[in-house]
Design a protein around this motif. Structure first.
Motif, PDB file in Angstrom:
ATOM      1  N   LEU A   1       0.849  -1.189   0.000  1.00 56.69           N
ATOM      2  CA  LEU A   1       0.000   0.000   0.000  1.00 56.69           C
ATOM      3  C   LEU A   1       0.885   1.240   0.000  1.00 56.69           C
ATOM      4  O   LEU A   1       1.947   1.247   0.633  1.00 56.69           O
ATOM      5  N   PRO A   2       0.478   2.285  -0.706  1.00 58.53           N
ATOM      6  CA  PRO A   2       1.261   3.523  -0.696  1.00 58.53           C
ATOM      7  C   PRO A   2       1.455   4.047   0.723  1.00 58.53           C
ATOM      8  O   PRO A   2       0.526   4.011   1.539  1.00 58.53           O
ATOM      9  N   TRP A   3       2.672   4.526   1.009  1.00 57.09           N
ATOM     10  CA  TRP A   3       3.059   5.104   2.300  1.00 57.09           C
ATOM     11  C   TRP A   3       3.032   4.096   3.460  1.00 57.09           C
ATOM     12  O   TRP A   3       3.272   4.451   4.590  1.00 57.09           O
ATOM     13  N   TYR A   4       2.707   2.851   3.153  1.00 59.61           N
ATOM     14  CA  TYR A   4       2.689   1.824   4.200  1.00 59.61           C
ATOM     15  C   TYR A   4       3.682   0.712   3.900  1.00 59.61           C
ATOM     16  O   TYR A   4       4.375   0.230   4.779  1.00 59.61           O
ATOM     17  N   GLY A   5       3.746   0.314   2.654  1.00 62.58           N
ATOM     18  CA  GLY A   5       4.645  -0.767   2.270  1.00 62.58           C
ATOM     19  C   GLY A   5       3.956  -2.110   2.264  1.00 62.58           C
ATOM     20  O   GLY A   5       2.735  -2.214   2.109  1.00 62.58           O
ATOM     21  N   ALA A   6       4.754  -3.160   2.444  1.00 59.54           N
ATOM     22  CA  ALA A   6       4.244  -4.528   2.367  1.00 59.54           C
ATOM     23  C   ALA A   6       3.240  -4.804   3.478  1.00 59.54           C
ATOM     24  O   ALA A   6       3.494  -4.498   4.646  1.00 59.54           O
ATOM     25  N   LEU A   7       2.107  -5.379   3.101  1.00 58.25           N
ATOM     26  CA  LEU A   7       1.090  -5.732   4.096  1.00 58.25           C
ATOM     27  C   LEU A   7       1.520  -6.944   4.907  1.00 58.25           C
ATOM     28  O   LEU A   7       1.446  -6.942   6.131  1.00 58.25           O
ATOM     29  N   ILE A   8       1.961  -7.979   4.212  1.00 55.15           N
ATOM     30  CA  ILE A   8       2.336  -9.231   4.871  1.00 55.15           C
ATOM     31  C   ILE A   8       3.560  -9.798   4.171  1.00 55.15           C
ATOM     32  O   ILE A   8       3.627  -9.826   2.943  1.00 55.15           O
ATOM     33  N   THR A   9       4.519 -10.248   4.951  1.00 55.35           N
ATOM     34  CA  THR A   9       5.634 -11.011   4.415  1.00 55.35           C
ATOM     35  C   THR A   9       5.754 -12.301   5.223  1.00 55.35           C
ATOM     36  O   THR A   9       5.304 -12.372   6.362  1.00 55.35           O
TER      37      THR A   9
ATOM     38  N   GLY B   1      11.717 -11.180  -6.453  1.00 58.52           N
ATOM     39  CA  GLY B   1      11.323 -12.399  -7.148  1.00 58.52           C
ATOM     40  C   GLY B   1      10.564 -12.128  -8.430  1.00 58.52           C
ATOM     41  O   GLY B   1      10.206 -10.990  -8.760  1.00 58.52           O
ATOM     42  N   LEU B   2      10.274 -13.215  -9.158  1.00 58.96           N
ATOM     43  CA  LEU B   2       9.618 -13.111 -10.459  1.00 58.96           C
ATOM     44  C   LEU B   2       8.191 -13.631 -10.463  1.00 58.96           C
ATOM     45  O   LEU B   2       7.373 -13.194 -11.279  1.00 58.96           O
ATOM     46  N   GLY B   3       7.872 -14.572  -9.598  1.00 56.05           N
ATOM     47  CA  GLY B   3       6.549 -15.170  -9.597  1.00 56.05           C
ATOM     48  C   GLY B   3       5.691 -14.711  -8.433  1.00 56.05           C
ATOM     49  O   GLY B   3       6.038 -13.775  -7.703  1.00 56.05           O
ATOM     50  N   THR B   4       4.568 -15.389  -8.279  1.00 56.41           N
ATOM     51  CA  THR B   4       3.669 -15.151  -7.147  1.00 56.41           C
ATOM     52  C   THR B   4       3.337 -16.490  -6.496  1.00 56.41           C
ATOM     53  O   THR B   4       3.535 -17.553  -7.085  1.00 56.41           O
ATOM     54  N   THR B   5       2.812 -16.419  -5.277  1.00 55.96           N
ATOM     55  CA  THR B   5       2.360 -17.627  -4.594  1.00 55.96           C
ATOM     56  C   THR B   5       1.136 -17.293  -3.750  1.00 55.96           C
ATOM     57  O   THR B   5       0.888 -16.119  -3.439  1.00 55.96           O
ATOM     58  N   ARG B   6       0.373 -18.318  -3.405  1.00 56.63           N
ATOM     59  CA  ARG B   6      -0.893 -18.192  -2.659  1.00 56.63           C
ATOM     60  C   ARG B   6      -1.962 -17.468  -3.454  1.00 56.63           C
ATOM     61  O   ARG B   6      -3.018 -18.019  -3.727  1.00 56.63           O
ATOM     62  N   LEU B   7      -1.732 -16.196  -3.794  1.00 54.31           N
ATOM     63  CA  LEU B   7      -2.679 -15.427  -4.592  1.00 54.31           C
ATOM     64  C   LEU B   7      -1.940 -14.812  -5.775  1.00 54.31           C
ATOM     65  O   LEU B   7      -0.806 -14.359  -5.633  1.00 54.31           O
ATOM     66  N   PRO B   8      -2.581 -14.765  -6.956  1.00 51.81           N
ATOM     67  CA  PRO B   8      -1.872 -14.367  -8.174  1.00 51.81           C
ATOM     68  C   PRO B   8      -1.848 -12.853  -8.382  1.00 51.81           C
ATOM     69  O   PRO B   8      -2.131 -12.355  -9.477  1.00 51.81           O
ATOM     70  N   PHE B   9      -1.510 -12.103  -7.335  1.00 56.30           N
ATOM     71  CA  PHE B   9      -1.528 -10.648  -7.414  1.00 56.30           C
ATOM     72  C   PHE B   9      -0.162 -10.072  -7.076  1.00 56.30           C
ATOM     73  O   PHE B   9       0.564 -10.601  -6.236  1.00 56.30           O
ATOM     74  N   ARG B  10       0.145  -8.961  -7.724  1.00 53.70           N
ATOM     75  CA  ARG B  10       1.230  -8.084  -7.302  1.00 53.70           C
ATOM     76  C   ARG B  10       0.718  -6.647  -7.424  1.00 53.70           C
ATOM     77  O   ARG B  10       0.073  -6.288  -8.412  1.00 53.70           O
ATOM     78  N   PHE B  11       1.044  -5.841  -6.403  1.00 55.44           N
ATOM     79  CA  PHE B  11       0.649  -4.437  -6.441  1.00 55.44           C
ATOM     80  C   PHE B  11       1.755  -3.621  -5.771  1.00 55.44           C
ATOM     81  O   PHE B  11       2.071  -3.845  -4.601  1.00 55.44           O
ATOM     82  N   LEU B  12       2.366  -2.724  -6.541  1.00 57.89           N
ATOM     83  CA  LEU B  12       3.500  -1.915  -6.080  1.00 57.89           C
ATOM     84  C   LEU B  12       4.666  -2.794  -5.637  1.00 57.89           C
ATOM     85  O   LEU B  12       5.430  -2.439  -4.751  1.00 57.89           O
ATOM     86  N   SER B  13       4.790  -3.950  -6.254  1.00 56.95           N
ATOM     87  CA  SER B  13       5.888  -4.883  -5.956  1.00 56.95           C
ATOM     88  C   SER B  13       6.265  -5.608  -7.247  1.00 56.95           C
ATOM     89  O   SER B  13       6.028  -6.801  -7.421  1.00 56.95           O
ATOM     90  N   ILE B  14       6.848  -4.857  -8.162  1.00 54.11           N
ATOM     91  CA  ILE B  14       7.118  -5.329  -9.520  1.00 54.11           C
ATOM     92  C   ILE B  14       8.149  -6.459  -9.506  1.00 54.11           C
ATOM     93  O   ILE B  14       9.148  -6.391  -8.785  1.00 54.11           O
ATOM     94  N   PRO B  15       7.924  -7.522 -10.290  1.00 51.67           N
ATOM     95  CA  PRO B  15       8.922  -8.590 -10.400  1.00 51.67           C
ATOM     96  C   PRO B  15      10.293  -8.029 -10.778  1.00 51.67           C
ATOM     97  O   PRO B  15      10.399  -7.034 -11.500  1.00 51.67           O
ATOM     98  N   GLU B  16      11.335  -8.708 -10.299  1.00 55.02           N
ATOM     99  CA  GLU B  16      12.666  -8.103 -10.336  1.00 55.02           C
ATOM    100  C   GLU B  16      13.758  -9.093 -10.730  1.00 55.02           C
ATOM    101  O   GLU B  16      13.748 -10.250 -10.312  1.00 55.02           O
ATOM    102  N   ILE B  17      14.689  -8.603 -11.526  1.00 59.14           N
ATOM    103  CA  ILE B  17      15.994  -9.223 -11.736  1.00 59.14           C
ATOM    104  C   ILE B  17      17.021  -8.187 -11.309  1.00 59.14           C
ATOM    105  O   ILE B  17      16.888  -7.001 -11.632  1.00 59.14           O
ATOM    106  N   THR B  18      18.043  -8.594 -10.571  1.00 63.80           N
ATOM    107  CA  THR B  18      19.021  -7.657 -10.045  1.00 63.80           C
ATOM    108  C   THR B  18      20.408  -7.948 -10.605  1.00 63.80           C
ATOM    109  O   THR B  18      20.829  -9.108 -10.685  1.00 63.80           O
TER     110      THR B  18
END
Length: 291
Positions: free
Chosen positions: A231-239, A266-283
Motif C-alpha cells: 500500500l502507498p506510504w505503508y509498504g508490504a502488508l504481509i511477508t 522475485g519473479l513469480g507469485t504464490t498463494r494469490l496471483p496478485f502483485r501491487f506496487l511490488s514489480i517482479p525483479e531481476i538484479t
C-alpha cells in the motif's frame, strides 16, 4: 533457529491480505491481477569493498529468485526471463530459491522442459543456487536438486565454493532454507580461508544479523516477494516468516562485520496471483574493487 507461528496468527494475516485485495477495486484489481505480475524491473547496483580483489573488479552478478513455476508463472515466462538474464552478460548467476510452487504436482514433461530452459543460462564463472522453502515442500527436495544440477547449477546446501580469477579468490556460501531446512553457518564456512570476501546466498533475508556476526560481507536473498501486495506510504502488508524484518531492497547490517543485504522481490507469485506496487525483479550487481 526455527520460529513457531500459531494457526490464529496465520489466519489473521491471511484475512488482512484478502481484505486488502478486495480493496483493489476496478482497474486496480485488473492491474494487480493481470499487468504487474508480468512486468519486469531490472535493478543495477554497485557493490564495493576493500576485500574484493582487483581481478574481480567489474565482474557482474545476476540474481533471480522465487519463480514459483506452476502457480501463474509459466515456462514461457521463465524462457523469456532466461533470455533477459543472458542479455545482461553475467559473469555469475545466482538463484535464491523457490523454483517450483508445488513440486509434488510437477510432471516429468514439465521437469524436462524446465531443465532445458535453465540450461540456456550462460555465465563464465558459474551458476549457483540454494534451497527455498517451496523447494523442500511437497517432497521436492530431491527433485529440486536434480533439476538444478542437470541445469548446470551448483547447489549450495550449507557449503561454500571458491571463486577464482587469476591468482585471486572470493568465496560464495549457500545456506539451507530456514523454514523447512537446517541452515548452518559453521558448516557453510568450514572450508573458507581467512581474509577473503564472503558472499552468502540465503533464501531467508532475516538471517542477515546472524550472517553479519558470522563474518559475511554481502548477502543475497529472496522469499519476501516484496510483500507481493503493498500500500502507498505503508509498504508490504504481509511477508512470510524469515522475511519480516528485511522485506525488499538494500540494507546495511552491522555485526562482527558490516554486511550488505539485498532482498530480491522475485519473479513469480504464490498463494494469490496478485502483485501491487511490488514489480517482479531481476538484479544486477557489479563488484567494485577498492584496491
Amino acid at each position: 533457529m526455527a520460529k513457531q507461528y500459531s494457526r490464529r496468527s496465520f489466519l489473521k494475516q491471511s484475512l488482512i491480505f484478502s481484505l486488502s485485495l478486495f480493496g483493489l477495486a476496478g482497474g486496480g484489481y485488473s492491474y494487480a491481477r493481470f499487468i504487474e505480475p508480468k512486468r519486469l524491473q531490472i535493478n543495477e547496483i554497485d557493490i564495493s569493498h576493500e576485500l574484493i580483489p582487483a581481478s574481480f573488479h567489474n565482474k557482474r552478478i545476476v540474481q533471480f529468485s522465487d519463480t514459483h513455476v506452476g502457480f501463474q508463472y509459466t515456462l514461457e515466462q521463465l524462457y523469456g526471463h532466461v533470455q533477459t538474464i543472458n542479455s545482461l552478460h553475467p559473469d555469475l548467476i545466482f538463484f535464491t530459491g523457490d523454483l517450483l510452487d508445488r513440486p509434488d504436482d510437477y510432471g516429468r514433461d514439465k521437469t524436462n522442459t524446465t531443465i532445458s530452459i535453465l540450461q540456456k543460462l550462460k555465465a563464465p564463472f558459474g551458476k549457483f543456487a540454494v534451497y527455498g522453502n517451496h523447494d523442500h515442500g511437497g517432497y521436492g527436495t530431491n527433485l529440486y536438486e536434480s533439476i538444478m544440477k542437470k541445469s548446470g547449477f551448483q547447489l549450495l546446501k550449507n557449503e561454500s565454493a571458491e571463486l577464482k580469477s587469476m591468482n585471486d579468490s572470493i568465496y560464495l556460501l549457500g545456506l539451507d532454507d530456514a523454514m523447512l531446512g537446517q541452515p548452518s553457518f559453521s558448516a557453510a564456512k568450514k572450508k573458507v580461508k581467512e581474509d577473503r570476501y564472503l558472499i552468502l546466498l540465503s533464501h531467508a533475508p532475516d538471517l542477515a544479523e546472524e550472517a553479519a556476526n558470522a563474518g559475511i560481507h554481502f548477502q543475497l536473498s529472496g522469499h519476501s516477494h516484496g510483500g507481493q501486495v503493498q500500500l502507498p506510504w505503508y509498504g508490504a502488508l504481509i511477508t512470510p516468516p524469515y522475511a519480516e524484518v528485511f522485506k525488499e531492497g538494500r540494507y546495511e547490517v552491522n555485526g562482527t562485520t558490516a554486511l550488505t543485504l539485498y532482498v530480491n522481490r522475485g519473479l513469480g507469485t504464490t498463494r494469490l496471483p496478485f502483485r501491487f506496487l511490488s514489480i517482479p525483479e531481476i538484479t544486477v550487481f557489479t563488484l567494485k574493487s577498492l584496491r
